[in-house]
Design a protein around this motif. Structure first.
Motif, mmCIF file in Angstrom:
data_model
loop_
_atom_site.group_PDB
_atom_site.id
_atom_site.type_symbol
_atom_site.label_atom_id
_atom_site.label_comp_id
_atom_site.label_asym_id
_atom_site.label_seq_id
_atom_site.Cartn_x
_atom_site.Cartn_y
_atom_site.Cartn_z
ATOM 1 N N CYS A 1 -4.983 5.645 7.064
ATOM 2 C CA CYS A 1 -4.098 6.844 7.279
ATOM 3 C C CYS A 1 -3.143 6.865 6.178
ATOM 4 O O CYS A 1 -2.745 7.920 6.035
ATOM 5 N N ARG A 2 -2.788 5.793 5.809
ATOM 6 C CA ARG A 2 -1.628 5.800 4.647
ATOM 7 C C ARG A 2 -2.155 6.007 3.462
ATOM 8 O O ARG A 2 -1.336 6.695 2.317
ATOM 9 N N THR A 3 -3.513 6.183 3.183
ATOM 10 C CA THR A 3 -4.167 6.696 1.708
ATOM 11 C C THR A 3 -4.788 7.827 1.947
ATOM 12 O O THR A 3 -5.189 8.262 0.893
ATOM 13 N N HIS A 4 -4.800 8.376 3.084
ATOM 14 C CA HIS A 4 -5.606 9.848 3.002
ATOM 15 C C HIS A 4 -5.027 10.803 1.805
ATOM 16 O O HIS A 4 -3.766 10.836 1.719
ATOM 17 N N GLY A 5 -5.987 11.607 1.442
ATOM 18 C CA GLY A 5 -5.619 12.425 0.198
ATOM 19 C C GLY A 5 -5.637 12.072 -1.235
ATOM 20 O O GLY A 5 -5.625 12.645 -1.899
ATOM 21 N N LEU A 6 -5.102 10.891 -1.133
ATOM 22 C CA LEU A 6 -5.169 10.151 -2.440
ATOM 23 C C LEU A 6 -6.376 9.981 -3.261
ATOM 24 O O LEU A 6 -7.607 10.045 -2.446
ATOM 25 N N PRO A 7 -6.738 10.003 -4.361
ATOM 26 C CA PRO A 7 -7.882 9.552 -5.205
ATOM 27 C C PRO A 7 -8.179 8.185 -4.840
ATOM 28 O O PRO A 7 -7.456 7.376 -5.218
ATOM 29 N N LEU A 8 -9.354 8.079 -4.072
ATOM 30 C CA LEU A 8 -9.611 6.765 -3.710
ATOM 31 C C LEU A 8 -10.807 6.139 -4.469
ATOM 32 O O LEU A 8 -11.735 6.709 -4.968
ATOM 33 N N LEU A 9 -10.566 4.936 -5.479
ATOM 34 C CA LEU A 9 -11.793 4.523 -6.240
ATOM 35 C C LEU A 9 -12.339 3.346 -5.410
ATOM 36 O O LEU A 9 -11.737 2.583 -4.852
ATOM 37 N N ASN B 1 -4.553 5.758 -12.084
ATOM 38 C CA ASN B 1 -3.978 7.021 -11.247
ATOM 39 C C ASN B 1 -4.948 7.235 -9.953
ATOM 40 O O ASN B 1 -4.858 8.276 -9.613
ATOM 41 N N THR B 2 -5.788 5.920 -9.830
ATOM 42 C CA THR B 2 -6.318 6.025 -8.419
ATOM 43 C C THR B 2 -6.030 4.735 -7.419
ATOM 44 O O THR B 2 -5.387 3.864 -7.981
ATOM 45 N N ILE C 1 0.756 -1.151 -0.094
ATOM 46 C CA ILE C 1 -0.097 0.105 0.169
ATOM 47 C C ILE C 1 0.683 1.318 -0.007
ATOM 48 O O ILE C 1 0.582 2.069 -0.643
ATOM 49 N N ASP C 2 2.054 1.273 1.043
ATOM 50 C CA ASP C 2 2.951 2.527 0.915
ATOM 51 C C ASP C 2 3.535 2.617 -0.544
ATOM 52 O O ASP C 2 3.699 3.769 -0.992
ATOM 53 N N THR C 3 3.759 1.686 -1.032
ATOM 54 C CA THR C 3 4.513 1.606 -2.501
ATOM 55 C C THR C 3 3.438 2.509 -3.410
ATOM 56 O O THR C 3 4.003 3.302 -4.211
ATOM 57 N N LEU C 4 2.409 1.696 -3.551
ATOM 58 C CA LEU C 4 1.377 2.426 -4.485
ATOM 59 C C LEU C 4 0.986 3.882 -4.294
ATOM 60 O O LEU C 4 1.013 4.921 -4.807
#
Length: 170
Positions: free
Chosen positions: A91-99, A128-129, A13-16
């Motif tokens: 918390c590791r994915t906040h701010g990203l565009p989530l699909l 890109n999501t 998840i961190d890598t992506l």
């Protein structure tokens, strides 16, 4: 307890997430001091106990912020996360565009209201999501296996634990 599979998922998840952050850096306002999304989320037991174990082993104990309102994370101090290295997946994915799949079985896009203000939403794609459902499914299955192996009989595979409960275990 064994958390190798969880930590492997967390690393994936961190890598992506890092790749997407780099790809969208011109549209993301997330930076040190931004804590709009730092809430008292509830997490699966596998995450909860992994974080507890890591914090117990760590040399520096996190400072608990008892001044935050009930909905804010108790590990948020002066706009900084006290458990950043061990923070939960959400918390590791906040701010990203989530699909993700919505309740009507359609795809929905979610992103922080501060990000992507000058971005054509039509430009989002699977490339890109962040595929939230894919990783949430993997986390769910890891949690189910964790509960079975650890014999945590007080939890079912659907139970979630508030992050603030970590403070009682460290």
């Amino acid at each position: 307890m064994e958390f190798r599979a969880y930590k492997t998922l967390r690393n994936d998840i961190d890598t992506l997430s890092n790749k997407l952050e780099e790809q969208h850096k011109n549209h993301m306002m997330c930076k040190a001091g931004c804590d709009l999304c730092c809430m008292d989320y509830s997490i699966f037991p596998v995450e909860f106990y992994s974080i507890v174990e890591a914090l117990k082993k760590g040399e520096k104990k996190p400072v608990i912020n008892s001044n935050n309102d009930e909905s804010s994370c108790i590990f948020l101090n002066n706009h900084k996360c006290e458990i950043y290295e061990e923070r939960p997946i959400i918390c590791r994915t906040h701010g990203l565009p989530l699909l993700f799949m919505n309740e009507e079985n359609g795809w929905e896009l979610s992103a922080c209201e501060l990000n992507f203000t000058e971005f054509d939403m039509e430009e989002f794609s699977e490339e890109n999501t962040f595929p939230q459902d894919k990783f949430n499914s993997k986390l769910f299955l890891l949690n189910k296996e964790f509960i079975a192996k650890s014999k945590l009989t007080e939890y079912s595979e659907f139970d979630l634990i508030p992050i603030k409960e970590i403070a009682k275990h460290i």
